[in-house]
Motif scaffolding. Structure first.
Motif, PDB file in Angstrom:
ATOM      1  N   THR A 305      43.829  26.092  37.649  1.00 27.94           N
ATOM      2  CA  THR A 305      42.990  26.018  36.452  1.00 27.94           C
ATOM      3  C   THR A 305      41.499  26.160  36.785  1.00 27.94           C
ATOM      4  OG1 THR A 305      43.068  23.597  36.597  1.00 27.94           O
ATOM      5  CG2 THR A 305      44.630  24.657  35.117  1.00 27.94           C
ATOM      6  N   THR A 309      39.195  29.231  35.512  1.00 28.67           N
ATOM      7  CA  THR A 309      38.032  28.934  34.674  1.00 28.67           C
ATOM      8  C   THR A 309      36.772  29.597  35.229  1.00 28.67           C
ATOM      9  OG1 THR A 309      38.983  26.799  34.003  1.00 28.67           O
ATOM     10  CG2 THR A 309      36.624  27.085  33.683  1.00 28.67           C
ATOM     11  N   CYS A 357      31.034  23.736  30.022  1.00 34.96           N
ATOM     12  CA  CYS A 357      31.867  23.188  28.939  1.00 34.96           C
ATOM     13  C   CYS A 357      32.264  24.283  27.956  1.00 34.96           C
ATOM     14  CB  CYS A 357      31.117  22.078  28.204  1.00 34.96           C
ATOM     15  SG  CYS A 357      30.925  20.555  29.139  1.00 34.96           S
ATOM     16  N   GLN A 360      34.996  26.393  29.414  1.00 35.64           N
ATOM     17  CA  GLN A 360      36.286  25.709  29.312  1.00 35.64           C
ATOM     18  C   GLN A 360      36.824  25.751  27.886  1.00 35.64           C
ATOM     19  OE1 GLN A 360      34.705  22.003  31.379  1.00 35.64           O
ATOM     20  NE2 GLN A 360      36.797  22.023  32.148  1.00 35.64           N
ATOM     21  N   ARG A 361      35.943  25.571  26.917  1.00 34.28           N
ATOM     22  CA  ARG A 361      36.389  25.552  25.522  1.00 34.28           C
ATOM     23  C   ARG A 361      36.908  26.909  25.076  1.00 34.28           C
ATOM     24  NH1 ARG A 361      35.145  27.318  20.727  1.00 34.28           N
ATOM     25  NH2 ARG A 361      33.350  28.472  21.538  1.00 34.28           N
ATOM     26  N   ASN A 364      40.016  28.515  27.292  1.00 36.24           N
ATOM     27  CA  ASN A 364      41.305  27.855  27.041  1.00 36.24           C
ATOM     28  C   ASN A 364      42.332  28.179  28.121  1.00 36.24           C
ATOM     29  OD1 ASN A 364      41.289  26.325  24.406  1.00 36.24           O
ATOM     30  ND2 ASN A 364      40.474  28.296  23.709  1.00 36.24           N
ATOM     31  N   HIS A 399      40.050  23.406  20.425  1.00 32.71           N
ATOM     32  CA  HIS A 399      38.921  24.169  20.959  1.00 32.71           C
ATOM     33  C   HIS A 399      38.500  25.318  20.044  1.00 32.71           C
ATOM     34  CE1 HIS A 399      39.666  22.798  25.396  1.00 32.71           C
ATOM     35  NE2 HIS A 399      39.358  21.813  24.575  1.00 32.71           N
ATOM     36  N   PRO A 432      39.739  19.614  27.630  1.00 28.22           N
ATOM     37  CA  PRO A 432      40.296  20.544  28.633  1.00 28.22           C
ATOM     38  C   PRO A 432      41.200  19.872  29.649  1.00 28.22           C
ATOM     39  CG  PRO A 432      37.994  20.073  29.110  1.00 28.22           C
ATOM     40  CD  PRO A 432      38.276  19.469  27.768  1.00 28.22           C
ATOM     41  N   LYS A 447      35.850  18.767  37.804  1.00 27.43           N
ATOM     42  CA  LYS A 447      34.513  18.886  37.204  1.00 27.43           C
ATOM     43  C   LYS A 447      33.462  19.158  38.272  1.00 27.43           C
ATOM     44  CE  LYS A 447      35.186  16.040  33.057  1.00 27.43           C
ATOM     45  NZ  LYS A 447      34.824  14.765  32.383  1.00 27.43           N
ATOM     46  N   LEU A 450      33.869  22.823  39.447  1.00 27.37           N
ATOM     47  CA  LEU A 450      33.355  23.767  38.455  1.00 27.37           C
ATOM     48  C   LEU A 450      31.837  23.813  38.479  1.00 27.37           C
ATOM     49  CD1 LEU A 450      35.720  23.031  35.428  1.00 27.37           C
ATOM     50  CD2 LEU A 450      35.600  25.154  36.729  1.00 27.37           C
TER      51      LEU A 450
END
Length: 496
Positions: A305, A309, A357, A360-361, A364, A399, A432, A447, A450
């Motif tokens: 993931t 991302t 953020c 991520q939103r 998806n 999202h 997320p 986090k 990222l």
């Protein structure tokens, strides 16, 4: 003979009647047919929409925020919208994981690991994992140092590539660096970014997430199909992907087990687990197979993931040069031009955080999170969900909720900042990492990954589409997670 024929017909009629009868107060949804349930209807929608999360969204639009259907022998409920999702996450009855052929095949036809298990065994393995990761420094200054060194190595690697003037594959460019972070915790070492072994490992991980969707597909609903349609059912592709991962992890475990070490040496999770196996009073859930499956869970979930991302993130930067300009400006003002960003800079870089953020939103990467299973009959709104029902949470519905976000299809990081533009804000519709007791155990590490990799990369380079300048597609590749389609960029170093 006629009596036997009549008996068979009666039994078939009774079976069909029972197979299509919906439980009392079951959520609304498409009609059920004997054996296949709503399978034909779902396949027809999937062919039209191409993506599972879009197909499920269409069902929600037709039947409401809680949709009930049957796929083969499995009852499935899709939960969408904040009210229903919040209620689900608050009830322990939804905290199980599906139990079927697809969910067991990766763990030797047993319920092992921490992703697709529940109950006491899951609780014990999760507790061990959290304790072990903390022992190994997750969340400490020592882990921050490893992250920062990995980011530095990545930027150095990209600088060498940029000087060749060749197009750089960006959809998977962060794979090895992200994998190195989790691999350092699991096995106590890292891979060199040019190590060819990592190419097939990361590609194998990506492919294993694309073979079948989160519901388990035909392989879970009709396991016997694998004998007739081994490729079409997804069985052969999945096993061919899992075998090299099992072998790689098993070889690593054996190597560490045979390595001389001090009695109290805590160099990796595998060492801690092997030491646990030597105890006389360990819980029955601890075993060599459990260790391998735990490593597989962390190995896959800990890298897939995050790297996806980041791959989507750079693609969105190419589509939004005005955002890139603001990111560069904030990084230059806070970090300066003579060093790379550190984790300690995170609080001082609210716009960079807001951009992450928003990536991520809108990307998806896990639109349906990980499937749940009801441990007992449980009420959800006006409906009753029977025991052993697969339930899937549409994070995508939160999202991309138009009533909440106004323009969810627009990439706008400012939605995560306060009116002054100086402080990051949170949104209840932004999940997320899921919520509740099954929330991602590696959230804090993800986090940090990222932030540091994205901030370091953006601080060091100017990115442009490679070749004829075509912007990358943003719709991704479907699977258990969404992954970015292949795209290439030209990198230019930002001058000091």
């Amino acid at each position: 003979m006629w009596q036997n024929v009549l008996l068979v017909i009666v039994l078939l009629v009774l079976f069909c009647f029972r197979d299509v009868r919906k439980p009392v107060f079951f959520p609304p949804g498409p009609s059920w047919f004997p054996l296949i349930g709503s399978g034909y209807y779902v396949l027809k929608l999937l062919k039209h929409f191409s993506f599972h999360h879009l197909m499920w969204t269409e069902l929600v639009n037709r039947f409401g925020p809680v949709v009930g259907l049957k796929l083969g022998r499995d009852r499935v409920v899709i939960v969408s919208g904040m009210d229903a999702i919040r209620e689900l996450y608050c009830k322990d009855e939804f905290n199980g994981r599906p139990d079927g052929f697809f969910f067991r095949i990766r763990s030797f036809d047993k319920r092992l690991g921490v992703v697709f298990t529940d109950g006491e065994n899951w609780d014990m393995q999760r507790r061990f994992s959290i304790k072990a990761l903390k022992t190994l420094g997750m969340g400490t200054a020592g882990m921050a140092y490893h992250l920062e060194k990995e980011a530095e190595e990545l930027i150095h690697h990209f600088r060498k590539l940029s000087r060749t003037n060749n197009p750089i594959s960006m959809h998977n460019a962060f794979d090895i660096s992200v994998l190195n972070i989790i691999w350092t915790l699991i096995a106590g070492k890292r891979f060199h970014l040019s190590d060819k072994r990592l190419e097939w490992i990361t590609e194998t991980i990506h492919k294993s997430f694309r073979v079948i969707d989160m519901s388990g597909g035909v392989l879970n609903q009709f396991p016997s199909f694998r004998h007739v349609f081994p490729v079409l059912s997804g069985f052969t592709p999945l096993v061919n992907l899992l075998k090299p991962l099992w072998e790689f992890l098993n070889d690593t475990i054996n190597l560490i087990d045979n390595k001389p070490r001090l009695p109290e040496e805590n160099d990796c999770l595998i060492t801690l687990y092997l030491r646990e196996l030597q105890k006389s009073n360990i819980h029955s859930s601890f075993s060599s197979e459990q260790l391998l499956c735990l490593c597989l869970d962390l190995f896959q979930a800990g890298s897939e993931t995050v790297s996806n991302t980041l791959g989507f993130g750079i693609a969105y930067m190419l589509h939004n040069p005005q955002v890139v300009k603001k990111v560069h400006q904030e990084l230059d003002n806070v970090v300066g031009r003579y060093r790379l960003p550190l984790l300690d800079d995170r609080r001082s870089l609210p716009y960079v955080e807001a951009v992450i953020c928003e990536i991520q939103r809108i990307a998806n990467v896990a639109p349906l999170a990980i499937a749940h299973r009801t441990l007992q009959p449980v009420q959800l709104g006006a409906y009753v969900v029977p025991k052993n029902t697969i339930t899937m949470v549409s994070i995508y519905s939160l999202h991309m909720d138009r009533a909440y976000w106004n323009d969810p299809e627009v990439f706008r990081p400012e939605r995560f900042m306060d009116e002054t533009g100086s402080k990051l804000i949170t949104h209840e519709y932004f999940l997320p990492f899921g919520a509740g007791k099954r929330r991602c155990l590696g959230e804090s590490l993800a986090k940090s990954n990222l932030f540091l990799f994205f901030a370091a990369f953006m601080h060091a380079f100017i990115i442009e589409p490679a070749g004829e300048g075509h912007l990358p597609e943003l719709d991704g590749i479907d699977g258990i997670t969404l992954s970015p389609k292949p795209y290439y960029v030209a990198l230019k170093e930002r001058l000091i």
